[in-house]
Design a protein around this motif. Structure first.
Motif, short mmCIF file in Angstrom:
data_model
loop_
_atom_site.label_atom_id
_atom_site.label_comp_id
_atom_site.label_asym_id
_atom_site.label_seq_id
_atom_site.Cartn_x
_atom_site.Cartn_y
_atom_site.Cartn_z
N GLU A 79 1.49 15.73 -4.43
CA GLU A 79 2.10 14.62 -5.16
C GLU A 79 1.83 14.84 -6.66
OE1 GLU A 79 3.45 11.11 -6.80
OE2 GLU A 79 1.34 11.69 -6.99
N PRO A 80 2.88 14.82 -7.51
CA PRO A 80 2.70 15.22 -8.91
C PRO A 80 1.63 14.43 -9.67
CG PRO A 80 5.03 15.14 -8.36
CD PRO A 80 4.30 14.58 -7.19
N HIS A 81 1.42 13.16 -9.32
CA HIS A 81 0.46 12.34 -10.06
C HIS A 81 -0.87 12.18 -9.30
CE1 HIS A 81 3.61 11.30 -12.90
NE2 HIS A 81 4.37 10.93 -11.90
N ARG A 82 -1.14 13.04 -8.36
CA ARG A 82 -2.29 12.83 -7.48
C ARG A 82 -3.62 12.97 -8.19
NH1 ARG A 82 -5.07 17.05 -5.93
NH2 ARG A 82 -5.92 15.81 -4.21
N SER A 83 -3.69 13.74 -9.27
CA SER A 83 -4.96 14.00 -9.91
C SER A 83 -4.95 13.57 -11.36
CB SER A 83 -5.31 15.49 -9.83
OG SER A 83 -6.51 15.77 -10.54
N GLN B 60 -4.04 22.16 8.64
CA GLN B 60 -4.16 22.63 7.26
C GLN B 60 -2.88 22.27 6.55
OE1 GLN B 60 -4.95 26.84 6.91
NE2 GLN B 60 -4.39 26.92 4.73
N ARG B 61 -2.98 21.64 5.36
CA ARG B 61 -1.78 21.13 4.70
C ARG B 61 -1.97 21.12 3.19
NH1 ARG B 61 -0.49 16.18 8.00
NH2 ARG B 61 -0.81 17.80 9.57
N LEU B 62 -0.86 21.33 2.50
CA LEU B 62 -0.86 21.27 1.04
C LEU B 62 -0.45 19.86 0.60
CD1 LEU B 62 -1.03 22.81 -1.69
CD2 LEU B 62 1.44 23.16 -1.49
N PHE B 63 -1.23 19.28 -0.30
CA PHE B 63 -0.93 17.95 -0.84
C PHE B 63 -0.60 18.12 -2.32
CE2 PHE B 63 -3.35 17.31 2.95
CZ PHE B 63 -2.71 16.24 3.56
N LEU C 240 -2.79 21.00 -7.17
CA LEU C 240 -2.45 21.16 -5.77
C LEU C 240 -3.74 21.18 -4.95
CD1 LEU C 240 0.20 24.03 -6.08
CD2 LEU C 240 0.53 21.57 -6.34
N ALA C 241 -3.74 20.47 -3.84
CA ALA C 241 -4.92 20.44 -2.97
C ALA C 241 -4.55 20.95 -1.59
CB ALA C 241 -5.47 19.02 -2.87
N GLU C 242 -5.22 22.00 -1.16
CA GLU C 242 -5.08 22.49 0.20
C GLU C 242 -6.21 21.87 1.02
OE1 GLU C 242 -3.01 24.90 3.08
OE2 GLU C 242 -2.58 24.38 1.01
N ALA C 243 -5.84 21.06 2.00
CA ALA C 243 -6.84 20.34 2.78
C ALA C 243 -6.91 20.89 4.20
CB ALA C 243 -6.53 18.84 2.81
N PHE C 244 -8.12 20.92 4.74
CA PHE C 244 -8.38 21.44 6.09
C PHE C 244 -8.98 20.31 6.92
CE2 PHE C 244 -8.40 24.95 3.19
CZ PHE C 244 -7.82 26.01 3.89
N LEU D 131 0.84 -1.19 0.00
CA LEU D 131 0.00 0.00 0.00
C LEU D 131 0.88 1.24 0.00
CD1 LEU D 131 -2.89 1.21 0.25
CD2 LEU D 131 -2.56 1.14 2.73
N ASP D 132 0.51 2.22 -0.83
CA ASP D 132 1.26 3.47 -0.85
C ASP D 132 1.06 4.24 0.46
OD1 ASP D 132 2.03 2.86 -3.40
OD2 ASP D 132 0.62 4.23 -4.37
N ALA D 133 1.99 5.16 0.73
CA ALA D 133 1.84 6.16 1.79
C ALA D 133 2.40 7.45 1.18
CB ALA D 133 2.58 5.76 3.05
N LEU D 134 1.59 8.09 0.33
CA LEU D 134 2.10 9.13 -0.56
C LEU D 134 2.78 10.28 0.16
CD1 LEU D 134 -0.71 9.47 -3.27
CD2 LEU D 134 1.40 8.13 -3.34
#
Length: 363
Positions: A293-297, A288-291, A303-307, A87-90
């Motif tokens: 990973e270049p192949h994430r989408s 709050q964190r920026l995700f 870029l995804a900013e998650a809260f 399993l990945d842990a990106l």
């Protein structure tokens, strides 16, 4: 037939480890594995991106890739191959490295009451060379890269259309793929997931065409909300491609004149009609964190900013009002989270905030 180390000619290694996604397994992968079989008593193949939802980047599940790999080797070779899902842990290399270490430790048995000699084998270029640098306790074995074979290009030919796939399998596949893999891919073309992936490729082509005249490759910015209460996380079920039927975190694109937090709160208000006052949500913000990973989408560089909102425990979960024509929201118990049912990297975003282990969910 691959030469097998025997008692008269002892193996250089007790165990060689090869890590890859094998989407699909091609002749370049086989060249590395056969070289490993020449030099090791046992070969461990760790199949990455296991238990992820089907996508254009990961179209085949672990069990399907396992059968493809096994079909390329004879019985004696398969007896010395241990194929294991990974399993990945990106967003946490340490979690991923620990998982690899544990899997190898549990498989590599001592020989004659001594510690096994373990090596990590991979192609001299590409992502394999990056893996080689993460395990200094193991010897590195680098083999030449087989030129002209690209899993990415193979997938593009297969999912452009059924006609493109048939043309590729009938003409060029013999130079890229072993016969057993070709046969299994032909079977896959008749299964429902193939049609859904072709549809996603069509949408992706349209998306790329729309941005083809941009002076620079576009970079998109989105927001996601990780809302947790009483052991449940708020998810929406996607009703259209890409990822139709999968769960996703609430979120979406930001508006041109909108701050990131405001965009996230707007998505919760409009997309899922979460019955929690805005002031309470802001007071529940725990991260709050920026995700990135270049192949994430699927759509490209996104870029995804998650809260992360941790609401106070309560016997009643907040109500969710259905949105006409929109995605269906629900509270999902953390114990029921399954990477195979979550869109893009959303499982790994949740994993990162909540500290879920790499083997979460029995994986």
């Amino acid at each position: 037939m691959t030469a097998r180390p025997d008692d008269d000619s002892p193996a250089d290694f007790d165990c060689l480890v090869f890590i890859g996604r094998f989407q699909p397994p091609h002749l370049g992968h086989l060249a590395v594995i056969r070289e490993a079989l020449r030099h090791a008593r046992q070969v461990i193949v760790l199949v990455g991106s296991a238990w992820q939802a089907r996508s254009l980047r990961n179209p085949w599940r672990y069990e399907e890739r396992l059968r493809m790999l096994r079909s390329a080797f004879e019985e004696e070779e398969n007896d010395r191959l241990k194929v294991v899902p990974l399993l990945d842990a990106l967003y946490n290399n340490d979690v991923w490295v620990r998982d690899v270490q544990r899997k190898v430790r549990d498989i590599a048995s001592p020989e004659h009451a001594r510690l096994p000699r373990i090596g990590l084998i991979g192609a001299s270029r590409g992502q394999s060379s990056y893996y080689l640098s993460l395990f200094p306790q193991w010897e590195s074995v680098s083999v030449p890269l087989v030129e002209g074979i690209s899993a990415h290009r193979i997938r593009e030919r297969l999912f452009r259309s059924a006609a493109s796939a048939e043309d590729y399998l009938s003409t060029h596949a013999i130079h890229d793929l072993p016969p057993g893999v070709v046969a299994r891919i032909r079977t896959f073309l008749d299964e429902p997931p193939y049609g859904q992936l072709v549809e996603e490729q069509r949408l992706l082509d349209q998306y790329r065409q729309a941005w083809s005249q941009a002076p620079y490759p576009p970079i998109f910015v989105t927001v996601n909300a990780v809302v947790v209460q009483s052991g449940h996380v708020l998810l929406v079920r996607r009703t259209a491609a890409p990822g139709k039927g999968l769960y996703a975190l609430p979120g979406g694109f930001i508006s041109p004149h909108e701050r990131l937090m405001d965009a996230c709160l707007r998505e919760l208000r409009e997309r899922v009609r979460l019955k929690v006052p805005e002031a309470v949500l802001k007071g529940s913000l725990r991260g709050q964190r920026l995700f990135d990973e270049p192949h994430r989408s699927w759509r490209g560089r996104t870029l995804a900013e998650a809260f992360y909102f941790a609401l106070r425990p309560d016997q009643q979960l907040p109500q969710l009002k259905p949105v006409k024509g929109g995605d269906h929201a629900r509270w999902v118990p953390l114990a029921d989270l399954d990477p195979e049912s979550l869109f893009e990297d959303h499982f790994f975003i949740i994993q990162d905030f909540l500290g879920l282990p790499a083997d979460f969910g029995g994986r």
